[in-house]
Write a protein that holds these residues in place. Structure first.
Motif, mmCIF file in Angstrom:
data_model
loop_
_atom_site.group_PDB
_atom_site.id
_atom_site.type_symbol
_atom_site.label_atom_id
_atom_site.label_comp_id
_atom_site.label_asym_id
_atom_site.label_seq_id
_atom_site.Cartn_x
_atom_site.Cartn_y
_atom_site.Cartn_z
ATOM 1 N N PHE A 394 41.301 43.551 48.844
ATOM 2 C CA PHE A 394 39.904 43.905 48.577
ATOM 3 C C PHE A 394 39.824 44.952 47.467
ATOM 4 N N PHE A 395 40.716 45.947 47.521
ATOM 5 C CA PHE A 395 40.718 47.012 46.517
ATOM 6 C C PHE A 395 40.995 46.444 45.126
ATOM 7 N N TRP A 396 41.980 45.571 45.026
ATOM 8 C CA TRP A 396 42.314 45.003 43.716
ATOM 9 C C TRP A 396 41.193 44.110 43.192
ATOM 10 N N GLU A 397 40.553 43.374 44.075
ATOM 11 C CA GLU A 397 39.466 42.489 43.653
ATOM 12 C C GLU A 397 38.258 43.276 43.161
ATOM 13 N N GLU A 398 38.073 44.500 43.714
ATOM 14 C CA GLU A 398 36.920 45.313 43.342
ATOM 15 C C GLU A 398 37.118 46.042 42.019
ATOM 16 N N GLN A 399 38.362 46.151 41.563
ATOM 17 C CA GLN A 399 38.615 46.833 40.305
ATOM 18 C C GLN A 399 38.109 45.997 39.132
ATOM 19 N N LEU A 400 37.797 46.701 38.034
ATOM 20 C CA LEU A 400 37.364 45.986 36.829
ATOM 21 C C LEU A 400 38.471 45.045 36.375
ATOM 22 N N GLN A 401 38.136 43.799 36.160
ATOM 23 C CA GLN A 401 39.125 42.798 35.781
ATOM 24 C C GLN A 401 39.197 42.688 34.259
ATOM 25 N N GLN A 402 40.398 42.776 33.736
ATOM 26 C CA GLN A 402 40.618 42.657 32.304
ATOM 27 C C GLN A 402 41.638 41.553 32.055
ATOM 28 N N LYS A 403 41.346 40.692 31.106
ATOM 29 C CA LYS A 403 42.270 39.603 30.799
ATOM 30 C C LYS A 403 43.520 40.190 30.157
ATOM 31 N N LEU A 404 44.666 39.948 30.787
ATOM 32 C CA LEU A 404 45.922 40.525 30.336
ATOM 33 C C LEU A 404 46.808 39.473 29.691
ATOM 34 N N ASP A 405 47.734 39.948 28.885
ATOM 35 C CA ASP A 405 48.784 39.080 28.359
ATOM 36 C C ASP A 405 49.525 38.438 29.534
ATOM 37 N N ASP A 406 49.989 37.202 29.363
ATOM 38 C CA ASP A 406 50.614 36.471 30.468
ATOM 39 C C ASP A 406 51.764 37.250 31.091
ATOM 40 N N ASN A 407 52.616 37.845 30.264
ATOM 41 C CA ASN A 407 53.766 38.581 30.796
ATOM 42 C C ASN A 407 53.323 39.837 31.554
ATOM 43 N N ILE A 408 52.313 40.531 31.009
ATOM 44 C CA ILE A 408 51.806 41.730 31.687
ATOM 45 C C ILE A 408 51.161 41.344 33.014
ATOM 46 N N GLN A 409 50.428 40.219 33.015
ATOM 47 C CA GLN A 409 49.793 39.755 34.241
ATOM 48 C C GLN A 409 50.832 39.431 35.310
ATOM 49 N N LYS A 410 51.956 38.837 34.885
ATOM 50 C CA LYS A 410 53.025 38.525 35.838
ATOM 51 C C LYS A 410 53.588 39.801 36.460
ATOM 52 N N VAL A 411 53.769 40.831 35.626
ATOM 53 C CA VAL A 411 54.285 42.107 36.138
ATOM 54 C C VAL A 411 53.318 42.694 37.157
ATOM 55 N N GLN A 412 52.008 42.677 36.826
ATOM 56 C CA GLN A 412 51.013 43.223 37.750
ATOM 57 C C GLN A 412 50.979 42.426 39.052
ATOM 58 N N ASP A 413 51.032 41.109 38.948
ATOM 59 C CA ASP A 413 51.032 40.273 40.154
ATOM 60 C C ASP A 413 52.259 40.554 41.013
ATOM 61 N N ASN A 414 53.404 40.752 40.363
ATOM 62 C CA ASN A 414 54.635 41.048 41.109
ATOM 63 C C ASN A 414 54.543 42.398 41.817
#
Length: 585
Positions: A394-414
């Motif tokens: 819930f906390f992550w979904e409520e944060q402002l969403q910014q489109k990230l580079d694919d590799n950066i997004q993978k790191v954040q998801d991990n």
């Protein structure tokens, strides 16, 4: 020859203070863009001094250089940015001026604010003596201000040379590849300072030769850990009855701003004369006391520095830095002079602030307010638990969403996946048992401060000392506008309310909730409870948390009488009071 004069006359130090300079830069920018008259005049003066400073430096006239940098510091820099100075630096400059007289030539601030990098210009004949002595003075002042200012290291003096080559590097190999030696011994602290300052940090007990952190069980016993309440909260959390999403109002809620006529207004100090008279009569009958909430470290207020906020000397008034405690006591003293009665004043503390506040008041002789001043030590402490997966998501979904580079997004998801797996492995909602004992607990929040007065016996003591006591004004330590206004007190009395809250017109930067009409009912609402961020910007009034309390009405709400409180002189009788508070919790 000029370089030798610079080196022979300059003492370079670091005071040990480190703080976010973002607010300083923001203040500079605002004052530059808006061109306030006083600050703009000071800026122009600083520009005029700059060429003179450069001329004195390049000619090697270090006495003139010190005089000019001091003039710039006193008449230009501080006029533009008052926050660059603090009580540590002010005390330090005063001490060296008094001690070295004409041999002290001047001060130069380095960096975004004082207390960190600084330079002092002195007569070369006393430079070595000055260098040794200023370190002793800085260490003494650090111990004096250790709880109230953000020190990250002990103060140091530097050996330095002028760099004519810019930034260079040298590769060391073999036996030469070692770190340079560092000084590890410091002058001893003055016995006078040692005797007045408790060097043990919070949650420690003194031991021969030092201090030792107390363990978890001792923390629980000393600071009122309530296992029954804690287990109840854990069961609600695990069952899903409470959680981040549960704090949010339904999207179907009708959220409206309140109308002007739906609250009582005191703009421009306009008030009902009858209410003013009723409030003054109550003050003269000694029916009023003040509760100041002083349990926090002010980590948000100082942007992470985590000082004991109540004793932070944050403002210079008439040539001396003052703290929140001193200012609030001054207001109570003034009200007492007006009414002819000493106003009882309570500072609620926590395990993080109690020792520092006690020591501070003792060092300043309670500012002449010892009679009528009370400290309310915490009798509640929160125990941290591992997060629930649903709350993390819930906390992550409520944060402002910014489109990230694919590799950066993978790191954040991990990272998110790892945190969820960690919470599951440790047990969602189970007691956090890692790190030091002190980091497993936290002050539980403002609501608990008034019940603490019942648990620790302070309210009972106040009622014995002041039998006619009927009302309390409760406010945050940093709400400097809070004061006992006879008209507002009279309005509270006339309304026969248990609680009366003060709100203030909301400014654009005020976030965190306010006064709203929710489905037709006026209520104070937290910002996180609002379904969308836009809802908050429609609200005209911000919650100050300043509130007026009728003691007997509040006791009745808890199912407690004044007589029960005054008669709770045995563990069995106190248990009845604790049970009543627990039922409300």
């Amino acid at each position: 020859e000029v370089e030798k004069k610079i080196l022979d006359s300059t003492v370079l130090v670091h005071g040990g203070i480190s703080q976010d300079v973002g607010p300083i830069l923001e203040m500079v920018t605002i004052k530059y863009l808006l061109k306030f008259e006083e600050e703009w005049t000071a800026r122009l003066k600083g520009i005029g001094l700059f060429d003179k400073i450069v001329s004195a430096l390049t000619s090697g006239d270090m006495k003139e250089f010190g005089r000019l940098t001091t003039e710039d510091w006193e008449t230009s820099i501080q006029k533009v940015i008052p926050w660059v100075n603090n009580s540590f630096t002010s005390d330090l400059i005063t001490r060296v001026k008094e001690e070295f007289g004409e041999n002290y030539w001047g001060f130069l601030m380095l960096g975004g604010m004082s207390g960190g990098g600084m330079a002092f210009m002195v007569d070369p004949k006393i430079r070595d003596t000055f260098r040794k002595r200023i370190l002793e003075i800085m260490l003494e002042l650090k111990h004096k201000h250790n709880s109230s200012l953000p020190f990250i290291i002990d103060p140091v003096t530097y050996d330095f040379k002028l760099n004519h080559e810019g930034i260079t590097s040298e590769l060391l190999t073999g036996l030469e590849a070692v770190m340079p030696e560092m000084q590890t011994t410091y002058p001893s602290v003055s016995p006078l300072i040692k005797g007045r300052v408790n060097l043990n940090p919070p949650l420690t007990r003194g031991e021969s030769g030092g201090s030792k952190e107390i363990d978890e069980n001792e923390i629980k016993n000393r600071y009122g850990f309530d296992a029954r309440s804690h287990d109840h909260i854990k069961s609600l959390l695990k069952s899903g009855h409470i959680g981040l999403s549960k704090n949010r109002l339904p999207h179907t809620s009708i959220i409206e701003d309140i109308k002007y006529g739906e609250i009582i207004h005191f703009e421009n100090e306009n008030c009902d004369p009858d209410h003013f008279a009723k409030g003054m009569d109550s003050l003269k009958q000694n029916e009023m006391a003040v509760i100041t909430l002083a349990g926090g470290l002010g980590s948000r207020w100082t942007r992470g520095a985590a000082v004991v906020k109540p004793i932070n000397p944050f403002i210079n008034i008439e040539g001396r830095y003052r703290t929140f405690i001193e200012l609030h006591l001054a207001k109570s003293r003034k009200t007492g002079d007006l009414s002819g009665c000493r106003i009882p004043h309570v500072f609620t503390t926590s395990y993080l602030t109690h020792n520092a506040i006690t020591e501070y008041l003792e060092n300043f002789d309670y500012f002449g307010y010892k009679e009528g001043l009370y400290l309310s030590p915490a009798k509640s402490i929160g125990r941290r638990v591992y997060p629930m997966e649903r709350d993390l998501r819930f906390f992550w979904e409520e944060q402002l969403q910014q489109k990230l580079d694919d590799n950066i997004q993978k790191v954040q998801d991990n990272i998110h996946t790892a945190l969820i797996e960690w919470a599951k492995l440790k047990g969602e909602g189970e007691d956090y048992d890692e790190n030091r004992s002190i980091l497993r607990f936290n002050p539980p929040g403002h609501w608990y401060e008034i019940p603490n007065l019942l648990k620790n016996g302070i309210l009972a003591r106040m009622l014995r000392d002041n039998p006619g006591l009927k009302y309390l004004l409760c406010h945050n330590i940093d709400t400097l506008g809070a004061n006992i206004d006879p008209a507002i007190l009279g309005t509270h009395i006339e309304g026969r309310n248990c609680l009366t809250f003060e709100v203030t017109p909301r400014r654009i930067e005020d976030t965190g909730g306010g006064l709203a009409k929710i489905d037709g009912q006026i209520r104070l609402v937290e910002g996180l409870a609002l379904p969308s961020e836009e809802d908050e910007y429609r609200l005209s009034y911000y919650n100050t948390l300043t509130n007026w309390i009728t003691i007997d009405s509040l006791l009745k709400f808890f199912g407690i009488s004044r007589e029960m409180l005054l008669d709770a002189d045995t563990p069995e009788k106190m248990t009845k009071i604790l049970d009543a508070i627990h039922d409300v919790e």
